[in-house]
Design a protein around this motif. Structure first.
Motif, PDB file in Angstrom:
ATOM      1  N   VAL A  92     -21.499 -35.483   5.595  1.00 64.37           N
ATOM      2  CA  VAL A  92     -21.038 -34.458   6.534  1.00 64.37           C
ATOM      3  C   VAL A  92     -19.741 -34.843   7.237  1.00 64.37           C
ATOM      4  O   VAL A  92     -19.126 -34.007   7.890  1.00 64.37           O
ATOM      5  CB  VAL A  92     -22.116 -34.089   7.583  1.00 64.37           C
ATOM      6  CG1 VAL A  92     -23.321 -33.463   6.921  1.00 64.37           C
ATOM      7  CG2 VAL A  92     -22.519 -35.285   8.404  1.00 64.37           C
ATOM      8  N   LEU A  93     -19.306 -36.089   7.096  1.00 68.86           N
ATOM      9  CA  LEU A  93     -18.058 -36.513   7.709  1.00 68.86           C
ATOM     10  C   LEU A  93     -16.883 -36.458   6.740  1.00 68.86           C
ATOM     11  O   LEU A  93     -15.765 -36.803   7.106  1.00 68.86           O
ATOM     12  CB  LEU A  93     -18.198 -37.951   8.229  1.00 68.86           C
ATOM     13  CG  LEU A  93     -19.233 -38.163   9.325  1.00 68.86           C
ATOM     14  CD1 LEU A  93     -19.281 -39.631   9.723  1.00 68.86           C
ATOM     15  CD2 LEU A  93     -18.940 -37.289  10.530  1.00 68.86           C
ATOM     16  N   THR A  94     -17.121 -35.985   5.526  1.00 70.09           N
ATOM     17  CA  THR A  94     -16.043 -35.957   4.540  1.00 70.09           C
ATOM     18  C   THR A  94     -15.411 -34.576   4.451  1.00 70.09           C
ATOM     19  O   THR A  94     -16.057 -33.552   4.689  1.00 70.09           O
ATOM     20  CB  THR A  94     -16.562 -36.343   3.143  1.00 70.09           C
ATOM     21  OG1 THR A  94     -17.536 -35.403   2.727  1.00 70.09           O
ATOM     22  CG2 THR A  94     -17.152 -37.745   3.141  1.00 70.09           C
ATOM     23  N   THR A  95     -14.151 -34.564   4.077  1.00 75.28           N
ATOM     24  CA  THR A  95     -13.431 -33.312   3.887  1.00 75.28           C
ATOM     25  C   THR A  95     -14.022 -32.530   2.722  1.00 75.28           C
ATOM     26  O   THR A  95     -14.109 -31.299   2.780  1.00 75.28           O
ATOM     27  CB  THR A  95     -11.950 -33.618   3.609  1.00 75.28           C
ATOM     28  OG1 THR A  95     -11.445 -34.416   4.677  1.00 75.28           O
ATOM     29  CG2 THR A  95     -11.136 -32.352   3.493  1.00 75.28           C
ATOM     30  N   TRP A 115     -16.855 -30.155   3.727  1.00 73.68           N
ATOM     31  CA  TRP A 115     -16.437 -28.932   4.423  1.00 73.68           C
ATOM     32  C   TRP A 115     -15.701 -27.982   3.476  1.00 73.68           C
ATOM     33  O   TRP A 115     -15.843 -26.758   3.586  1.00 73.68           O
ATOM     34  CB  TRP A 115     -15.604 -29.285   5.652  1.00 73.68           C
ATOM     35  CG  TRP A 115     -16.456 -30.055   6.619  1.00 73.68           C
ATOM     36  CD1 TRP A 115     -16.388 -31.390   6.883  1.00 73.68           C
ATOM     37  CD2 TRP A 115     -17.550 -29.549   7.381  1.00 73.68           C
ATOM     38  NE1 TRP A 115     -17.371 -31.740   7.771  1.00 73.68           N
ATOM     39  CE2 TRP A 115     -18.097 -30.627   8.096  1.00 73.68           C
ATOM     40  CE3 TRP A 115     -18.126 -28.300   7.527  1.00 73.68           C
ATOM     41  CZ2 TRP A 115     -19.190 -30.488   8.958  1.00 73.68           C
ATOM     42  CZ3 TRP A 115     -19.212 -28.148   8.386  1.00 73.68           C
ATOM     43  CH2 TRP A 115     -19.728 -29.232   9.082  1.00 73.68           C
ATOM     44  N   ILE A 116     -14.948 -28.529   2.546  1.00 72.68           N
ATOM     45  CA  ILE A 116     -14.291 -27.675   1.544  1.00 72.68           C
ATOM     46  C   ILE A 116     -15.340 -27.035   0.640  1.00 72.68           C
ATOM     47  O   ILE A 116     -15.231 -25.854   0.282  1.00 72.68           O
ATOM     48  CB  ILE A 116     -13.255 -28.481   0.736  1.00 72.68           C
ATOM     49  CG1 ILE A 116     -12.085 -28.828   1.636  1.00 72.68           C
ATOM     50  CG2 ILE A 116     -12.798 -27.728  -0.499  1.00 72.68           C
ATOM     51  CD1 ILE A 116     -11.075 -29.760   1.017  1.00 72.68           C
ATOM     52  N   ALA A 175     -15.893 -23.105   0.181  1.00 77.50           N
ATOM     53  CA  ALA A 175     -15.831 -22.491  -1.152  1.00 77.50           C
ATOM     54  C   ALA A 175     -17.088 -21.680  -1.433  1.00 77.50           C
ATOM     55  O   ALA A 175     -17.011 -20.571  -1.981  1.00 77.50           O
ATOM     56  CB  ALA A 175     -15.630 -23.564  -2.219  1.00 77.50           C
ATOM     57  N   VAL A 176     -18.249 -22.211  -1.068  1.00 77.19           N
ATOM     58  CA  VAL A 176     -19.505 -21.463  -1.255  1.00 77.19           C
ATOM     59  C   VAL A 176     -19.469 -20.191  -0.419  1.00 77.19           C
ATOM     60  O   VAL A 176     -19.821 -19.110  -0.904  1.00 77.19           O
ATOM     61  CB  VAL A 176     -20.731 -22.337  -0.894  1.00 77.19           C
ATOM     62  CG1 VAL A 176     -21.989 -21.495  -0.793  1.00 77.19           C
ATOM     63  CG2 VAL A 176     -20.919 -23.432  -1.930  1.00 77.19           C
ATOM     64  N   GLY A 192     -19.853 -29.962  -9.145  1.00 69.92           N
ATOM     65  CA  GLY A 192     -18.604 -30.666  -8.840  1.00 69.92           C
ATOM     66  C   GLY A 192     -18.709 -31.503  -7.583  1.00 69.92           C
ATOM     67  O   GLY A 192     -18.257 -32.645  -7.535  1.00 69.92           O
ATOM     68  N   TYR A 193     -19.336 -30.939  -6.552  1.00 70.37           N
ATOM     69  CA  TYR A 193     -19.494 -31.674  -5.294  1.00 70.37           C
ATOM     70  C   TYR A 193     -20.389 -32.893  -5.494  1.00 70.37           C
ATOM     71  O   TYR A 193     -20.058 -33.995  -5.044  1.00 70.37           O
ATOM     72  CB  TYR A 193     -20.073 -30.764  -4.211  1.00 70.37           C
ATOM     73  CG  TYR A 193     -20.401 -31.515  -2.946  1.00 70.37           C
ATOM     74  CD1 TYR A 193     -19.387 -31.971  -2.113  1.00 70.37           C
ATOM     75  CD2 TYR A 193     -21.717 -31.793  -2.602  1.00 70.37           C
ATOM     76  CE1 TYR A 193     -19.679 -32.686  -0.964  1.00 70.37           C
ATOM     77  CE2 TYR A 193     -22.010 -32.501  -1.458  1.00 70.37           C
ATOM     78  CZ  TYR A 193     -20.998 -32.941  -0.646  1.00 70.37           C
ATOM     79  OH  TYR A 193     -21.293 -33.649   0.488  1.00 70.37           O
TER      80      TYR A 193
END
Length: 96
Positions: free
Chosen positions: A25-28, A31-32, A36-37, A72-73
């Motif tokens: 949850v601390l990564t970009t 949030w991207i 996108a979702v 991908g995530y």
């Protein structure tokens, strides 16, 4: 630091610096991914019908896109977690 047979070298080193990856949850990328979702769901809702009255971006297409985004995530997080437990190359060399 010289090697010591009784393992004191590890004790002198102090606590391990931890892993090189942050909580998700601390990564970009997290949030991207969420943006996108949300964008796919919003696009699916707003696109509507074409001139013939056919829904051009149906729910199954939207969920397929979300599945691809999720794969991908998860792949990117897996690659991030596949890194070593040390922060620098010097620490890796020192441990071996």
């Amino acid at each position: 630091m010289p090697a010591m047979a009784d393992g004191r070298r590890e004790a002198m080193r102090g606590p391990s610096p931890g892993t090189e990856t942050k909580p998700s949850v601390l990564t970009t990328e997290f949030w991207i991914y969420l943006a996108a979702v949300g964008g796919v769901l919003l696009a699916s809702l707003l696109v509507g019908q074409n001139a013939a009255g056919v829904d051009t971006f149906r729910a199954h297409s939207a969920w397929f896109m979300i599945t691809l985004l999720t794969i991908g995530y998860l792949g990117s997080r897996g690659l991030a977690k596949a890194g070593s437990n040390w922060r620098t190359g010097a620490e890796r060399k020192d441990r071996h």
